[in-house]
Design a protein around this motif. Sequence first.
Motif, short mmCIF file in Angstrom:
data_model
loop_
_atom_site.label_atom_id
_atom_site.label_comp_id
_atom_site.label_asym_id
_atom_site.label_seq_id
_atom_site.Cartn_x
_atom_site.Cartn_y
_atom_site.Cartn_z
N ASN A 1 0.83 -1.20 0.00
CA ASN A 1 0.00 0.00 0.00
C ASN A 1 0.87 1.25 0.00
OD1 ASN A 1 0.27 1.19 2.79
ND2 ASN A 1 -0.43 -0.84 3.36
N ASP A 2 0.24 2.36 -0.36
CA ASP A 2 1.00 3.59 -0.59
C ASP A 2 1.72 4.11 0.64
OD1 ASP A 2 -1.37 4.25 0.65
OD2 ASP A 2 -1.91 5.85 -0.74
N VAL A 3 1.11 4.01 1.81
CA VAL A 3 1.75 4.59 3.00
C VAL A 3 2.95 3.76 3.44
CG1 VAL A 3 0.30 3.45 4.74
CG2 VAL A 3 1.30 5.70 5.22
N ASN A 4 2.92 2.45 3.22
CA ASN A 4 4.09 1.63 3.54
C ASN A 4 5.27 1.99 2.66
OD1 ASN A 4 2.96 0.19 5.64
ND2 ASN A 4 2.49 -1.63 4.45
N ILE A 5 5.02 2.17 1.36
CA ILE A 5 6.16 2.51 0.50
C ILE A 5 6.64 3.93 0.77
CG2 ILE A 5 5.51 0.85 -1.29
CD1 ILE A 5 4.62 3.27 -3.01
N MET A 6 5.76 4.81 1.21
CA MET A 6 6.19 6.16 1.58
C MET A 6 7.10 6.11 2.81
SD MET A 6 2.61 8.21 0.95
CE MET A 6 3.18 9.91 1.05
N ALA A 7 6.78 5.24 3.75
CA ALA A 7 7.64 5.07 4.93
C ALA A 7 9.02 4.58 4.51
CB ALA A 7 7.01 4.10 5.92
N LEU A 8 9.07 3.60 3.61
CA LEU A 8 10.35 3.07 3.14
C LEU A 8 11.14 4.15 2.40
CD1 LEU A 8 9.28 -0.43 1.75
CD2 LEU A 8 10.66 0.02 3.78
#
Length: 403
Positions: free
Chosen positions: A195-202
């Motif tokens: 999901n988008d927020v997980n990849i933003m965290a990475l």
Amino acid sequence: MTSHGAPRPRTPVPQPSGASEIFQVLRDGRPRTRAELAQITGLARSTVAARVDILMGLGLVSPIGGAASTGGRPPSLFALNPSARVVIGADLGATHAVVILTDLAGEELARERQDISIADGPDAVLGWLVSAIGRLLRSAARGARDLAAIGIGLPGPVEHDTGRPINPPIMPGWDRFDVPGLVQASFDVPVLVDNDVNIMALGEQSSNWPDVGDLMFIKVATGIGAGIISGGVLQRGAQGTAGDLGHVRVAAGGEAPCRCGNTGCLEAVASGPALAAALGGPARPGLTGSQDVIDLVRSGDATALQAIRQAGRDIGDVVAMCVNLVNPSVVVIGGSLAQAGEHLLAGIREVVYTRSLPLATEHLRIVPSVSGQSAGVAGAAVLAISHVLSPEAIDAASASAGE
């Protein structure tokens, strides 16, 4: 068992070469000699030499000259060869998509951005993505055989193990669609979906906080969610729904209806659409989302400033609970509403520092996103690179090369 009760002969399984242990030392890009690698790993020099040869055979490591000599031939230095392969990172949003091609060090080689509608469905959106990947490879003069993996971020819940979206609220036609399968029909490489927020965290961590192992990324936009990195590892939970902060009930929520079917959710009072609805009315017709709220805040509208500050407090209620629970050292605030800047952050900080345990907040930093809109696509590339360079992938590749 066979019909006579004897066990069937097993197909020999290639044994790992152990090359991944050497490679994980070299992943940071710093050149090292065989002697240094032996000292770091505790392995015999002959073993190190054999494993370096395997990594060189895979193209993942290359010699880069010599170290200072203490007499005789100078020892050779070895380091990660980032240009050995390339990966794709794709951030597919509700209304736009960004795709980048990077090397194994995350260095961007090519980029493409396109206005899309995720509601057009997976065939149309992923069809465009496949075409874009081909264009990026050609623009960087790389072939499909150079491509090692593809990372994709989607604006909805994702079952990470299968890469399938699960009941995504703004993605009609995507529920349980085989995203990796469609992309792999054109590019036969691992396809990682999150999901988008997980990849933003990475992306935020890798670009701006590489030494921080405990970080939360809070996205405040149409929805509200968190990417949680704890102990250096992205935490997805059992089904991939960890960090869904938008549907936590908050005191200020009252009976406000939420799109999830419940009432009083954080998203129902503090998201972009919720604030736009609260600020709208006969005097301000046409307010619908985050950008409208940001425009009012930037114009100095007193009501909008109060609303965004209160949204920060409401978000802070939930973040304070998360701080007590997972104890991050950095909380990054991103998403479209983060453009409200200090007005939103002040509300979050006000509550978090009051409501969280003193020990948990002693060194806690609550900061705006530095990467902004690039966080997602950078994180998608990180997702792909991490898979390609993982110990399991390196050992599998070295074992196959030795067959």
